[in-house]
Write a protein that holds these residues in place. Sequence first.
Motif, PDB file in Angstrom:
ATOM      1  N   ILE A 101       0.834  -1.203   0.000  1.00 23.06           N
ATOM      2  CA  ILE A 101       0.000   0.000   0.000  1.00 23.06           C
ATOM      3  C   ILE A 101       0.873   1.259   0.000  1.00 23.06           C
ATOM      4  N   LYS A 102       1.893   1.268   0.841  1.00 25.28           N
ATOM      5  CA  LYS A 102       2.798   2.419   0.924  1.00 25.28           C
ATOM      6  C   LYS A 102       3.503   2.653  -0.404  1.00 25.28           C
ATOM      7  N   GLN A 103       3.976   1.568  -1.021  1.00 29.47           N
ATOM      8  CA  GLN A 103       4.726   1.705  -2.267  1.00 29.47           C
ATOM      9  C   GLN A 103       3.830   2.238  -3.384  1.00 29.47           C
ATOM     10  N   ILE A 104       2.610   1.747  -3.463  1.00 32.95           N
ATOM     11  CA  ILE A 104       1.691   2.216  -4.504  1.00 32.95           C
ATOM     12  C   ILE A 104       1.334   3.675  -4.286  1.00 32.95           C
ATOM     13  N   ARG A 105       1.109   4.066  -3.058  1.00 36.63           N
ATOM     14  CA  ARG A 105       0.791   5.475  -2.781  1.00 36.63           C
ATOM     15  C   ARG A 105       1.963   6.380  -3.135  1.00 36.63           C
ATOM     16  N   GLN A 106       3.180   5.913  -2.906  1.00 42.71           N
ATOM     17  CA  GLN A 106       4.351   6.695  -3.289  1.00 42.71           C
ATOM     18  C   GLN A 106       4.451   6.858  -4.803  1.00 42.71           C
ATOM     19  N   LEU A 107       3.895   5.898  -5.533  1.00 43.51           N
ATOM     20  CA  LEU A 107       3.914   5.952  -6.995  1.00 43.51           C
ATOM     21  C   LEU A 107       2.689   6.674  -7.566  1.00 43.51           C
ATOM     22  N   GLY A 108       1.808   7.159  -6.689  1.00 45.97           N
ATOM     23  CA  GLY A 108       0.673   7.943  -7.179  1.00 45.97           C
ATOM     24  C   GLY A 108      -0.680   7.303  -7.006  1.00 45.97           C
ATOM     25  N   GLY A 109      -0.743   6.181  -6.278  1.00 45.97           N
ATOM     26  CA  GLY A 109      -2.032   5.543  -6.037  1.00 45.97           C
ATOM     27  C   GLY A 109      -2.572   4.795  -7.245  1.00 45.97           C
ATOM     28  N   ILE A 110      -3.870   4.534  -7.233  1.00 47.07           N
ATOM     29  CA  ILE A 110      -4.523   3.812  -8.338  1.00 47.07           C
ATOM     30  C   ILE A 110      -5.776   4.573  -8.743  1.00 47.07           C
ATOM     31  N   LYS A 111      -5.883   4.889 -10.017  1.00 49.94           N
ATOM     32  CA  LYS A 111      -7.068   5.574 -10.552  1.00 49.94           C
ATOM     33  C   LYS A 111      -8.172   4.581 -10.882  1.00 49.94           C
ATOM     34  N   ALA A 112      -7.775   3.387 -11.384  1.00 53.02           N
ATOM     35  CA  ALA A 112      -8.759   2.373 -11.772  1.00 53.02           C
ATOM     36  C   ALA A 112      -8.099   1.007 -11.787  1.00 53.02           C
ATOM     37  N   ILE A 113      -8.910  -0.026 -11.518  1.00 51.03           N
ATOM     38  CA  ILE A 113      -8.479  -1.417 -11.624  1.00 51.03           C
ATOM     39  C   ILE A 113      -9.193  -2.033 -12.814  1.00 51.03           C
ATOM     40  N   ALA A 114      -8.448  -2.692 -13.686  1.00 53.91           N
ATOM     41  CA  ALA A 114      -9.018  -3.331 -14.877  1.00 53.91           C
ATOM     42  C   ALA A 114      -8.683  -4.812 -14.851  1.00 53.91           C
ATOM     43  N   LEU A 115      -9.668  -5.654 -15.128  1.00 51.44           N
ATOM     44  CA  LEU A 115      -9.502  -7.105 -14.985  1.00 51.44           C
ATOM     45  C   LEU A 115      -9.656  -7.833 -16.325  1.00 51.44           C
ATOM     46  N   SER A 116      -8.784  -8.819 -16.527  1.00 50.69           N
ATOM     47  CA  SER A 116      -8.845  -9.603 -17.761  1.00 50.69           C
ATOM     48  C   SER A 116      -9.938 -10.654 -17.729  1.00 50.69           C
ATOM     49  N   HIS A 117     -10.081 -11.356 -16.573  1.00 47.82           N
ATOM     50  CA  HIS A 117     -11.071 -12.434 -16.502  1.00 47.82           C
ATOM     51  C   HIS A 117     -11.197 -12.914 -15.046  1.00 47.82           C
ATOM     52  N   PRO A 118     -12.184 -13.759 -14.735  1.00 49.52           N
ATOM     53  CA  PRO A 118     -12.516 -14.098 -13.347  1.00 49.52           C
ATOM     54  C   PRO A 118     -11.429 -14.770 -12.527  1.00 49.52           C
ATOM     55  N   HIS A 119     -10.493 -15.468 -13.134  1.00 51.11           N
ATOM     56  CA  HIS A 119      -9.448 -16.131 -12.351  1.00 51.11           C
ATOM     57  C   HIS A 119      -8.555 -15.137 -11.621  1.00 51.11           C
ATOM     58  N   TYR A 120      -8.581 -13.865 -12.037  1.00 49.87           N
ATOM     59  CA  TYR A 120      -7.711 -12.865 -11.426  1.00 49.87           C
ATOM     60  C   TYR A 120      -8.479 -11.791 -10.666  1.00 49.87           C
ATOM     61  N   TYR A 121      -9.725 -12.041 -10.326  1.00 51.69           N
ATOM     62  CA  TYR A 121     -10.467 -11.069  -9.517  1.00 51.69           C
ATOM     63  C   TYR A 121      -9.902 -11.010  -8.102  1.00 51.69           C
ATOM     64  N   SER A 122      -9.501 -12.142  -7.568  1.00 54.76           N
ATOM     65  CA  SER A 122      -8.859 -12.286  -6.246  1.00 54.76           C
ATOM     66  C   SER A 122      -9.454 -11.334  -5.211  1.00 54.76           C
ATOM     67  N   THR A 123      -8.645 -10.454  -4.623  1.00 56.18           N
ATOM     68  CA  THR A 123      -9.133  -9.528  -3.584  1.00 56.18           C
ATOM     69  C   THR A 123      -9.342  -8.137  -4.169  1.00 56.18           C
ATOM     70  N   GLN A 124      -9.889  -8.073  -5.361  1.00 57.70           N
ATOM     71  CA  GLN A 124     -10.031  -6.800  -6.069  1.00 57.70           C
ATOM     72  C   GLN A 124     -10.784  -5.744  -5.256  1.00 57.70           C
ATOM     73  N   VAL A 125     -11.779  -6.149  -4.475  1.00 58.81           N
ATOM     74  CA  VAL A 125     -12.547  -5.182  -3.699  1.00 58.81           C
ATOM     75  C   VAL A 125     -11.692  -4.592  -2.575  1.00 58.81           C
ATOM     76  N   GLU A 126     -10.828  -5.422  -1.960  1.00 53.73           N
ATOM     77  CA  GLU A 126      -9.907  -4.916  -0.952  1.00 53.73           C
ATOM     78  C   GLU A 126      -9.016  -3.821  -1.554  1.00 53.73           C
ATOM     79  N   TRP A 127      -8.489  -4.070  -2.732  1.00 56.24           N
ATOM     80  CA  TRP A 127      -7.630  -3.098  -3.416  1.00 56.24           C
ATOM     81  C   TRP A 127      -8.422  -1.829  -3.734  1.00 56.24           C
ATOM     82  N   ALA A 128      -9.628  -1.986  -4.272  1.00 60.39           N
ATOM     83  CA  ALA A 128     -10.425  -0.820  -4.654  1.00 60.39           C
ATOM     84  C   ALA A 128     -10.816   0.017  -3.440  1.00 60.39           C
ATOM     85  N   ASP A 129     -11.175  -0.647  -2.345  1.00 55.16           N
ATOM     86  CA  ASP A 129     -11.522   0.088  -1.126  1.00 55.16           C
ATOM     87  C   ASP A 129     -10.305   0.833  -0.571  1.00 55.16           C
ATOM     88  N   THR A 130      -9.150   0.174  -0.616  1.00 53.58           N
ATOM     89  CA  THR A 130      -7.932   0.785  -0.080  1.00 53.58           C
ATOM     90  C   THR A 130      -7.544   2.033  -0.857  1.00 53.58           C
TER      91      THR A 130
END
Length: 275
Positions: A101-130
Amino acid sequence: MKFWICTTCGTQYMASDEPLEICSICSEERQYILPSGQHWITLEELIASNKYENKWEEKEQGIFAITTTPSFALGQTAYLIQTPSGNILWDCIAYLDAKTIKQIRQLGGIKAIALSHPHYYSTQVEWADTFDCPIFIHQDDQKWVQRKSQRIQFWSGETLSLVEECTMVRLGGHFRGGSVLHLQSGDQGKGVLFTGDIVQVTPGEDWVSFMYSYPNMIPLPAGKVKKIAEMLKDIPFTRIYGAFNRKITHEANRVVQKSAMRYIAALDESLTESR
């Protein structure tokens, strides 16, 4: 109540006191339940184990590969893509800790999450909420989302512009909504394609392949592979970054086209009959 994660595929489910008997993602023909049975864990337990960390690798300027080590679940790679309009996270991994989380924020955070397909949804909501950002999933794969969230935006059609430099393209194949991400500015303006395993980079990193199921070795029909190649033919890209930190570094579009031709030749027996 806990948000349980399947240890085989890394998918996180809606909160419940007890986990489900089986993972809906793993129990269909594109995935598998291990012989040892279904197993579950939580993100909190993963972090508390002190076993895992996320490794970072800058693939080229503004493109960072993020992979969990030791490997967890499917072991895929997520990519943080920096653009002047904001950072895009392409695909997702289950492990998210304070250091990441710290490293991503230092790089400017995340504007959007884009997913290729269901096998990689994983903890996507945790990431989006964070990172307080939306998630983009093609509506054809809506039924595979296991943890609901208002942050998820289901898009339709064949393309979606996330920011000026990044466009999602629905190819289908592995899943009906299977998508790739085109970064127009990548490789010094020659174009980069992020493919997950909708277009799978092979271990030698000189070919790609296309499958309905990779672990169960179920091929796609020749007609579908031909259509995927045709949809990509006129998109400019010289590099591919794939699901497992594999890459095609030169003439990637040509590699896709020749790989599709070889795949089709194998299905109609002209490849094997010539050997």
